[in-house]
Scaffold this active site. Sequence first.
Site, PDB file in Angstrom:
ATOM      1  N   ARG A 106     -66.637  33.968  72.987  1.00 30.56           N
ATOM      2  CA  ARG A 106     -65.221  33.920  73.399  1.00 30.56           C
ATOM      3  C   ARG A 106     -64.434  32.798  72.711  1.00 30.56           C
ATOM      4  NH1 ARG A 106     -67.601  34.781  78.472  1.00 30.56           N
ATOM      5  NH2 ARG A 106     -67.612  36.998  78.963  1.00 30.56           N
ATOM      6  N   LYS A 128     -53.622  33.828  61.601  1.00 33.59           N
ATOM      7  CA  LYS A 128     -53.840  35.284  61.637  1.00 33.59           C
ATOM      8  C   LYS A 128     -55.244  35.547  61.119  1.00 33.59           C
ATOM      9  CE  LYS A 128     -49.443  37.646  60.843  1.00 33.59           C
ATOM     10  NZ  LYS A 128     -48.807  38.564  59.894  1.00 33.59           N
ATOM     11  N   GLU A 170     -47.648  34.472  45.976  1.00 31.33           N
ATOM     12  CA  GLU A 170     -47.261  34.105  47.357  1.00 31.33           C
ATOM     13  C   GLU A 170     -46.344  32.879  47.350  1.00 31.33           C
ATOM     14  OE1 GLU A 170     -47.679  35.773  50.093  1.00 31.33           O
ATOM     15  OE2 GLU A 170     -49.425  37.064  49.774  1.00 31.33           O
ATOM     16  N   LYS A 212     -44.752  27.830  54.779  1.00 31.00           N
ATOM     17  CA  LYS A 212     -45.476  28.669  55.741  1.00 31.00           C
ATOM     18  C   LYS A 212     -45.625  27.927  57.073  1.00 31.00           C
ATOM     19  CE  LYS A 212     -48.742  32.022  56.823  1.00 31.00           C
ATOM     20  NZ  LYS A 212     -49.744  32.939  56.373  1.00 31.00           N
ATOM     21  N   GLU A 222     -45.304  35.829  65.572  1.00 29.24           N
ATOM     22  CA  GLU A 222     -44.583  36.825  64.779  1.00 29.24           C
ATOM     23  C   GLU A 222     -43.630  37.695  65.602  1.00 29.24           C
ATOM     24  OE1 GLU A 222     -46.790  38.504  61.432  1.00 29.24           O
ATOM     25  OE2 GLU A 222     -45.638  40.336  61.689  1.00 29.24           O
ATOM     26  N   ARG A 226     -41.299  34.914  61.560  1.00 28.48           N
ATOM     27  CA  ARG A 226     -42.523  35.036  60.755  1.00 28.48           C
ATOM     28  C   ARG A 226     -42.555  36.331  59.961  1.00 28.48           C
ATOM     29  NH1 ARG A 226     -48.515  33.218  62.850  1.00 28.48           N
ATOM     30  NH2 ARG A 226     -49.591  33.610  60.904  1.00 28.48           N
ATOM     31  N   ASN A 230     -43.241  38.696  55.348  1.00 32.65           N
ATOM     32  CA  ASN A 230     -43.658  40.024  54.884  1.00 32.65           C
ATOM     33  C   ASN A 230     -42.811  40.537  53.724  1.00 32.65           C
ATOM     34  OD1 ASN A 230     -45.800  40.344  56.684  1.00 32.65           O
ATOM     35  ND2 ASN A 230     -44.377  40.874  58.324  1.00 32.65           N
ATOM     36  N   HIS A 233     -44.333  42.705  51.187  1.00 34.27           N
ATOM     37  CA  HIS A 233     -45.629  43.141  51.706  1.00 34.27           C
ATOM     38  C   HIS A 233     -45.641  44.568  52.242  1.00 34.27           C
ATOM     39  CE1 HIS A 233     -46.757  39.086  51.017  1.00 34.27           C
ATOM     40  NE2 HIS A 233     -47.954  39.244  51.548  1.00 34.27           N
ATOM     41  N   HIS A 237     -48.760  45.927  50.501  1.00 35.51           N
ATOM     42  CA  HIS A 237     -50.021  46.337  51.123  1.00 35.51           C
ATOM     43  C   HIS A 237     -50.373  47.769  50.740  1.00 35.51           C
ATOM     44  CE1 HIS A 237     -49.963  43.092  54.493  1.00 35.51           C
ATOM     45  NE2 HIS A 237     -50.771  42.752  53.517  1.00 35.51           N
ATOM     46  N   HIS A 247     -54.154  41.585  45.812  1.00 33.43           N
ATOM     47  CA  HIS A 247     -53.038  41.302  46.720  1.00 33.43           C
ATOM     48  C   HIS A 247     -51.818  40.717  45.990  1.00 33.43           C
ATOM     49  CE1 HIS A 247     -51.431  40.414  50.706  1.00 33.43           C
ATOM     50  NE2 HIS A 247     -51.110  39.202  50.267  1.00 33.43           N
TER      51      HIS A 247
HETATM   52  N1  LIG Z   1     -54.380  35.548  57.298  1.00 37.19           N
HETATM   53  C1  LIG Z   1     -53.294  35.540  56.553  1.00 37.19           C
HETATM   54  O1  LIG Z   1     -52.224  35.085  56.978  1.00 37.19           O
HETATM   55  C2  LIG Z   1     -53.366  36.091  55.149  1.00 37.19           C
HETATM   56  C3  LIG Z   1     -52.290  35.931  54.273  1.00 37.19           C
HETATM   57  C4  LIG Z   1     -52.409  36.407  52.968  1.00 37.19           C
HETATM   58  C5  LIG Z   1     -53.590  37.036  52.570  1.00 37.19           C
HETATM   59  N2  LIG Z   1     -54.609  37.200  53.461  1.00 37.19           N
HETATM   60  C6  LIG Z   1     -55.853  37.858  53.062  1.00 37.19           C
HETATM   61  O2  LIG Z   1     -56.455  37.070  52.034  1.00 37.19           O
HETATM   62  C7  LIG Z   1     -57.289  37.915  51.246  1.00 37.19           C
HETATM   63  C8  LIG Z   1     -57.053  37.610  49.796  1.00 37.19           C
HETATM   64  O3  LIG Z   1     -57.365  36.253  49.580  1.00 37.19           O
HETATM   65  P1  LIG Z   1     -57.714  35.687  48.123  1.00 37.19           P
HETATM   66  O4  LIG Z   1     -56.708  36.137  47.157  1.00 37.19           O
HETATM   67  O5  LIG Z   1     -57.971  34.247  48.294  1.00 37.19           O
HETATM   68  O6  LIG Z   1     -59.002  36.512  47.718  1.00 37.19           O
HETATM   69  P2  LIG Z   1     -60.570  36.324  47.884  1.00 37.19           P
HETATM   70  O7  LIG Z   1     -60.938  35.593  49.100  1.00 37.19           O
HETATM   71  O8  LIG Z   1     -61.166  37.676  47.690  1.00 37.19           O
HETATM   72  O9  LIG Z   1     -60.945  35.423  46.614  1.00 37.19           O
HETATM   73  C9  LIG Z   1     -60.654  35.912  45.323  1.00 37.19           C
HETATM   74  C10 LIG Z   1     -61.859  35.792  44.388  1.00 37.19           C
HETATM   75  O10 LIG Z   1     -62.006  34.439  43.973  1.00 37.19           O
HETATM   76  C11 LIG Z   1     -63.343  33.992  44.191  1.00 37.19           C
HETATM   77  N3  LIG Z   1     -63.202  32.568  44.479  1.00 37.19           N
HETATM   78  C12 LIG Z   1     -62.584  32.006  45.536  1.00 37.19           C
HETATM   79  N4  LIG Z   1     -62.500  30.681  45.359  1.00 37.19           N
HETATM   80  C13 LIG Z   1     -63.094  30.393  44.191  1.00 37.19           C
HETATM   81  C14 LIG Z   1     -63.305  29.188  43.456  1.00 37.19           C
HETATM   82  N5  LIG Z   1     -62.816  28.020  43.876  1.00 37.19           N
HETATM   83  N6  LIG Z   1     -63.978  29.268  42.281  1.00 37.19           N
HETATM   84  C15 LIG Z   1     -64.435  30.459  41.820  1.00 37.19           C
HETATM   85  N7  LIG Z   1     -64.215  31.642  42.435  1.00 37.19           N
HETATM   86  C16 LIG Z   1     -63.561  31.593  43.621  1.00 37.19           C
HETATM   87  C17 LIG Z   1     -63.864  34.867  45.314  1.00 37.19           C
HETATM   88  O11 LIG Z   1     -65.256  34.981  45.263  1.00 37.19           O
HETATM   89  C18 LIG Z   1     -63.187  36.207  44.991  1.00 37.19           C
HETATM   90  O12 LIG Z   1     -63.933  36.883  44.019  1.00 37.19           O
HETATM   91  C19 LIG Z   1     -56.967  39.337  51.643  1.00 37.19           C
HETATM   92  O13 LIG Z   1     -57.982  39.828  52.460  1.00 37.19           O
HETATM   93  C20 LIG Z   1     -55.659  39.204  52.448  1.00 37.19           C
HETATM   94  O14 LIG Z   1     -55.543  40.210  53.432  1.00 37.19           O
HETATM   95  C21 LIG Z   1     -54.519  36.730  54.719  1.00 37.19           C
END
Ligand SMILES: NC(=O)c1ccc[n+]([C@@H]2O[C@H](COP(=O)([O-])OP(=O)(O)OC[C@H]3O[C@@H](n4cnc5c(N)ncnc54)[C@H](O)[C@@H]3O)[C@@H](O)[C@H]2O)c1
Length: 341
Positions: A106, A128, A170, A212, A222, A226, A230, A233, A237, A247
């Site tokens: 929990r 989130k 972003e 942010k 949101e 917030r 988007n 987005h 998405h 992304h």
């Molecule tokens: N929660 C939120 O508010 C929010 C906001 C935006 C995006 N997201 C989510 O974030 C995700 C995308 O995140 P992302 O773009 O960071 O992608 P990711 O986590 O897939 O990382 C991208 C790639 O980089 C590699 N990597 C990460 N850090 C590294 C480093 N320092 N050195 C070498 N390789 C590295 C990872 O292995 C992966 O292959 C999506 O799932 C999206 O839905 C969430």
Amino acid sequence: MEKLNYLDVTIHIESSYQNAVKWLDLEERQTVFLVDDNVFTFWSHLFENQKVILIPSGEAQKSLSFAEVIIEQLIDHGLDRHSQLVGVGGGVVCDLTGFIASVFMRGIRFTLVPTTLLSMTDAAIGGKNGVNTQQYKNMIGLINQPWMILCATSFLSTLPKDELINGLAESIKHACIQSAALFNFIEANLTKILSLEEEVIGELIQKSANIKCEIVEKDPTEKHLRKTLNYGHTFGHAIEKAYKIPHGKAISLGMIIANSIACQRNQLTQQTSDKVCNLLSAAGLPVDISVIDMEKLTRYVKKDKKKKGDTLDMIFIEEIGKISINSVSFEELLALEKEVI
Ligand SMILES: NC(=O)c1ccc[n+]([C@@H]2O[C@H](COP(=O)([O-])OP(=O)(O)OC[C@H]3O[C@@H](n4cnc5c(N)ncnc54)[C@H](O)[C@@H]3O)[C@@H](O)[C@H]2O)c1
């Protein structure tokens, strides 16, 4: 180096993880690190003598079934309600860590150590958390804030260039919705940002993350403000899903589509739309929406969590740093899309 706050979360921005790790109570609490396996390849020396569960890279790990696999391992490690999780990786690991920590027993304490530009300025901030269903992104989740966020800019030195550019999308979005000053900063320092000049990248993270933080602080659940995050987005998405592109690239195209529709409605000038397009393009992000099949996209958009019956809230920028939230019916959307694309 720098410290930001939102709600009761502290974000430490340091040049190296070794400077940041002191903020974790590793002696006080049983801790398990969930570490992206690509990150571990480069940075395993940082986790010597720690309990580590490796998370294979990629969006596929953001699933309920994989979360359950990890939870079983946490039980095997003997974690209790006073233990903590530390997620080290990009947005995938941040979203997954937050979700698992929020539902395991929990809810236990969690800290995020974002290692991509996107996660440092966006995904790690705001609480989130969630996983995908087989067909739709982030359909299962909750809002629950991390205890702390530790940004170490040195992680970016091993991040593939393509991923850095995805993250920059972003930051450009943050600039478009909230800050002409940040937009000008990115425009003026683009080469230094792309070559990871330490001071400039630190400043970018601080300025972008701060936007942010301010938005989440005012609207943690949101309800209204917030939603401005988007921007780009709604279609972003859908593009990400339909075309299986990253992304950042998808939201770049999503911003171009939103701007095109806003121009068509006379809510944005062509000149400002071109300015955004030029910066995205100079950053190496895609801007050509002529290749997008809108019929296909609309099917995905109709499943958007933000849709309300037959309408959808779309964020438009009216000028750089100023947004509006617009209720757009699917009927209008399809008609507009046929005209602008
Ligand atoms: N929660 C939120 O508010 C929010 C906001 C935006 C995006 N997201 C989510 O974030 C995700 C995308 O995140 P992302 O773009 O960071 O992608 P990711 O986590 O897939 O990382 C991208 C790639 O980089 C590699 N990597 C990460 N850090 C590294 C480093 N320092 N050195 C070498 N390789 C590295 C990872 O292995 C992966 O292959 C999506 O799932 C999206 O839905 C969430």
